[in-house]
Write a protein that holds these residues in place. Structure first.
Motif, PDB file in Angstrom:
ATOM      1  N   SER A 115       0.855  -1.182   0.000  1.00  0.00           N
ATOM      2  CA  SER A 115       0.000   0.000   0.000  1.00  0.00           C
ATOM      3  C   SER A 115       0.900   1.244   0.000  1.00  0.00           C
ATOM      4  N   PRO A 116       1.675   1.414  -1.086  1.00  0.00           N
ATOM      5  CA  PRO A 116       2.825   2.333  -1.066  1.00  0.00           C
ATOM      6  C   PRO A 116       2.473   3.803  -0.833  1.00  0.00           C
ATOM      7  N   GLY A 117       1.207   4.168  -1.025  1.00  0.00           N
ATOM      8  CA  GLY A 117       0.838   5.566  -0.805  1.00  0.00           C
ATOM      9  C   GLY A 117       0.470   5.875   0.628  1.00  0.00           C
ATOM     10  N   ASP A 118       0.366   4.856   1.462  1.00  0.00           N
ATOM     11  CA  ASP A 118      -0.127   5.060   2.825  1.00  0.00           C
ATOM     12  C   ASP A 118       0.990   4.997   3.862  1.00  0.00           C
ATOM     13  N   ILE A 119       0.729   5.655   4.988  1.00  0.00           N
ATOM     14  CA  ILE A 119       1.549   5.439   6.182  1.00  0.00           C
ATOM     15  C   ILE A 119       1.048   4.148   6.818  1.00  0.00           C
ATOM     16  N   VAL A 120       1.962   3.222   7.088  1.00  0.00           N
ATOM     17  CA  VAL A 120       1.548   1.943   7.684  1.00  0.00           C
ATOM     18  C   VAL A 120       2.206   1.780   9.050  1.00  0.00           C
ATOM     19  N   LEU A 121       1.387   1.556  10.067  1.00  0.00           N
ATOM     20  CA  LEU A 121       1.891   1.333  11.428  1.00  0.00           C
ATOM     21  C   LEU A 121       1.771  -0.144  11.786  1.00  0.00           C
ATOM     22  N   ALA A 122       2.679  -0.618  12.624  1.00  0.00           N
ATOM     23  CA  ALA A 122       2.565  -1.971  13.169  1.00  0.00           C
ATOM     24  C   ALA A 122       2.928  -1.941  14.643  1.00  0.00           C
ATOM     25  N   ASP A 123       2.314  -2.853  15.381  1.00  0.00           N
ATOM     26  CA  ASP A 123       2.532  -2.990  16.829  1.00  0.00           C
ATOM     27  C   ASP A 123       3.061  -4.399  17.056  1.00  0.00           C
ATOM     28  N   ILE A 152       6.290   0.084  18.381  1.00  0.00           N
ATOM     29  CA  ILE A 152       5.531   0.555  17.216  1.00  0.00           C
ATOM     30  C   ILE A 152       6.517   0.982  16.133  1.00  0.00           C
ATOM     31  N   SER A 153       6.249   0.551  14.910  1.00  0.00           N
ATOM     32  CA  SER A 153       6.993   1.062  13.756  1.00  0.00           C
ATOM     33  C   SER A 153       6.006   1.707  12.800  1.00  0.00           C
ATOM     34  N   ALA A 154       6.407   2.840  12.248  1.00  0.00           N
ATOM     35  CA  ALA A 154       5.598   3.533  11.241  1.00  0.00           C
ATOM     36  C   ALA A 154       6.411   3.592   9.953  1.00  0.00           C
ATOM     37  N   ALA A 155       5.967   2.866   8.942  1.00  0.00           N
ATOM     38  CA  ALA A 155       6.657   2.866   7.643  1.00  0.00           C
ATOM     39  C   ALA A 155       5.987   3.901   6.752  1.00  0.00           C
ATOM     40  N   LEU A 156       6.783   4.907   6.336  1.00  0.00           N
ATOM     41  CA  LEU A 156       6.239   6.021   5.558  1.00  0.00           C
ATOM     42  C   LEU A 156       6.468   5.785   4.075  1.00  0.00           C
ATOM     43  N   PRO A 157       5.616   6.391   3.231  1.00  0.00           N
ATOM     44  CA  PRO A 157       5.882   6.325   1.797  1.00  0.00           C
ATOM     45  C   PRO A 157       7.288   6.861   1.529  1.00  0.00           C
ATOM     46  N   GLY A 158       8.072   6.175   0.737  1.00  0.00           N
ATOM     47  CA  GLY A 158       9.440   6.621   0.467  1.00  0.00           C
ATOM     48  C   GLY A 158      10.481   5.873   1.272  1.00  0.00           C
ATOM     49  N   LYS A 181      11.095   5.804   4.800  1.00  0.00           N
ATOM     50  CA  LYS A 181      11.511   6.179   6.158  1.00  0.00           C
ATOM     51  C   LYS A 181      10.698   5.396   7.198  1.00  0.00           C
ATOM     52  N   ILE A 182      11.363   5.041   8.303  1.00  0.00           N
ATOM     53  CA  ILE A 182      10.656   4.347   9.390  1.00  0.00           C
ATOM     54  C   ILE A 182      10.800   5.131  10.693  1.00  0.00           C
ATOM     55  N   LEU A 183       9.680   5.368  11.361  1.00  0.00           N
ATOM     56  CA  LEU A 183       9.691   5.990  12.693  1.00  0.00           C
ATOM     57  C   LEU A 183       9.381   4.893  13.706  1.00  0.00           C
ATOM     58  N   ARG A 184       9.979   5.027  14.899  1.00  0.00           N
ATOM     59  CA  ARG A 184       9.800   3.956  15.889  1.00  0.00           C
ATOM     60  C   ARG A 184       9.525   4.509  17.284  1.00  0.00           C
ATOM     61  N   SER A 185       8.770   3.736  18.072  1.00  0.00           N
ATOM     62  CA  SER A 185       8.595   4.100  19.488  1.00  0.00           C
ATOM     63  C   SER A 185       8.414   2.819  20.299  1.00  0.00           C
ATOM     64  N   LEU A 208       4.924  11.454  14.198  1.00  0.00           N
ATOM     65  CA  LEU A 208       4.196  11.461  12.915  1.00  0.00           C
ATOM     66  C   LEU A 208       3.659  12.833  12.542  1.00  0.00           C
ATOM     67  N   ARG A 209       3.437  13.684  13.544  1.00  0.00           N
ATOM     68  CA  ARG A 209       2.753  14.944  13.312  1.00  0.00           C
ATOM     69  C   ARG A 209       3.289  15.731  12.109  1.00  0.00           C
ATOM     70  N   PRO A 210       4.620  15.946  12.022  1.00  0.00           N
ATOM     71  CA  PRO A 210       5.128  16.719  10.877  1.00  0.00           C
ATOM     72  C   PRO A 210       4.805  16.073   9.534  1.00  0.00           C
ATOM     73  N   PHE A 211       4.793  14.754   9.494  1.00  0.00           N
ATOM     74  CA  PHE A 211       4.523  14.077   8.225  1.00  0.00           C
ATOM     75  C   PHE A 211       3.049  14.174   7.857  1.00  0.00           C
ATOM     76  N   LEU A 212       2.179  14.165   8.853  1.00  0.00           N
ATOM     77  CA  LEU A 212       0.751  14.304   8.580  1.00  0.00           C
ATOM     78  C   LEU A 212       0.457  15.739   8.138  1.00  0.00           C
ATOM     79  N   GLU A 213       1.138  16.708   8.764  1.00  0.00           N
ATOM     80  CA  GLU A 213       0.978  18.112   8.370  1.00  0.00           C
ATOM     81  C   GLU A 213       1.418  18.304   6.931  1.00  0.00           C
ATOM     82  N   GLU A 214       2.580  17.770   6.616  1.00  0.00           N
ATOM     83  CA  GLU A 214       3.172  17.888   5.280  1.00  0.00           C
ATOM     84  C   GLU A 214       2.218  17.378   4.209  1.00  0.00           C
TER      85      GLU A 214
END
Ligand SMILES: O=c1[nH]c(=O)c2ncn([C@@H]3O[C@H](COP(=O)(O)OP(=O)(O)OP(=O)(O)O)[C@@H](O)[C@H]3O)c2[nH]1
Ligand SMILES: [Mg+2]
Length: 203
Positions: free
Chosen positions: A62-70, A124-130, A132-136, A194-200
């Protein structure tokens, strides 16, 4: 509205995730709702690795979406951290939690209160389009009880006792569990990331 796809097949998690992410101006879809139903092999060696594996596998679909996993689980100190990353698979994925919980209580037979310490961990991992991965990560400390108590939550909640609240996490109302829990803490942290990426994406 922007979409976040949550790469989980666990309905108990999904219910909590929806409540915790409710204040984000995005629609949060389960894999099922996004029309994605694949089984991802969780062959990582840590919660963080498994969260990455699930998030990136689904993000590819789903390459256009932000995908989170727990990826989460219960670590019991007296059992050297078991069931840990194998929490869902402990005694077999299809074994009921009534049986899993009874087994863990049995294995702790004779272990005194102060040695029954345990924690829930959530990565939690957030895989962004492009790419990048954010983690917490979030944890909650407790103790394994002597019997199942409460009907809220899911999984091991009925035996996860919070001494300072005098109850199990299955006896907490959902709002309170989400405020205190491993999942609540990890998701609050990822929201900030995630906030800056959602704003963007809104611009
Ligand atoms: O009582 C509980 N309260 C919780 O709040 C909690 N969080 C995690 N767990 C346990 O840890 C496994 C995760 O394993 P897990 O991250 O692989 O998820 P899963 O396989 O259930 O679904 P998926 O997200 O992988 O599709 C779960 O199944 C549970 O056994 C919990 N138990
Ligand atoms: Mg799993």
């Amino acid at each position: 509205m922007k979409r976040i796809v949550f790469a989980t097949g666990n309905e108990g998690k999904m219910k909590e995730i929806r409540m915790i992410l409710a204040d984000l101006q995005v629609s949060v879809l389960s894999m099922k709702e996004a029309g994605l139903q694949i089984d991802v092999e969780e062959n990582g060696k840590s919660f963080a690795e498994n969260a990455d594996i699930k998030a990136t596998a689904i993000q590819k679909l789903s390459p256009g979406d932000i995908v989170l996993a727990d990826d989460s689980g219960l670590e019991i100190d007296a059992l050297n951290g078991e069931p840990g990353i194998y929490s869902a698979r402990y005694m077999g994925e299809d074994t009921s939690y009534r049986i899993k919980n009874a087994n863990l209580i049995e294995r702790l037979n004779g272990v005194p209160d102060e040695k029954r310490t345990a924690r829930f961990v959530c990565a939690i991992s957030a895989a962004l389009p492009g790419g990048k991965i954010l983690r917490s990560r979030g944890t909650i400390e407790g103790r394994i009880g002597y019997e199942e108590r409460g009907a809220n939550g899911f999984g091991y909640d009925p035996i996860f006792y919070l001494p300072e609240y005098g109850c199990s996490t299955a006896e907490l109302d959902p709002e309170t569990k989400n405020k205190l829990s491993h999942r609540g803490k990890a998701l609050e942290a990822i929201k900030e990331e995630l906030r800056p990426f959602l704003e963007e994406e809104k611009r």
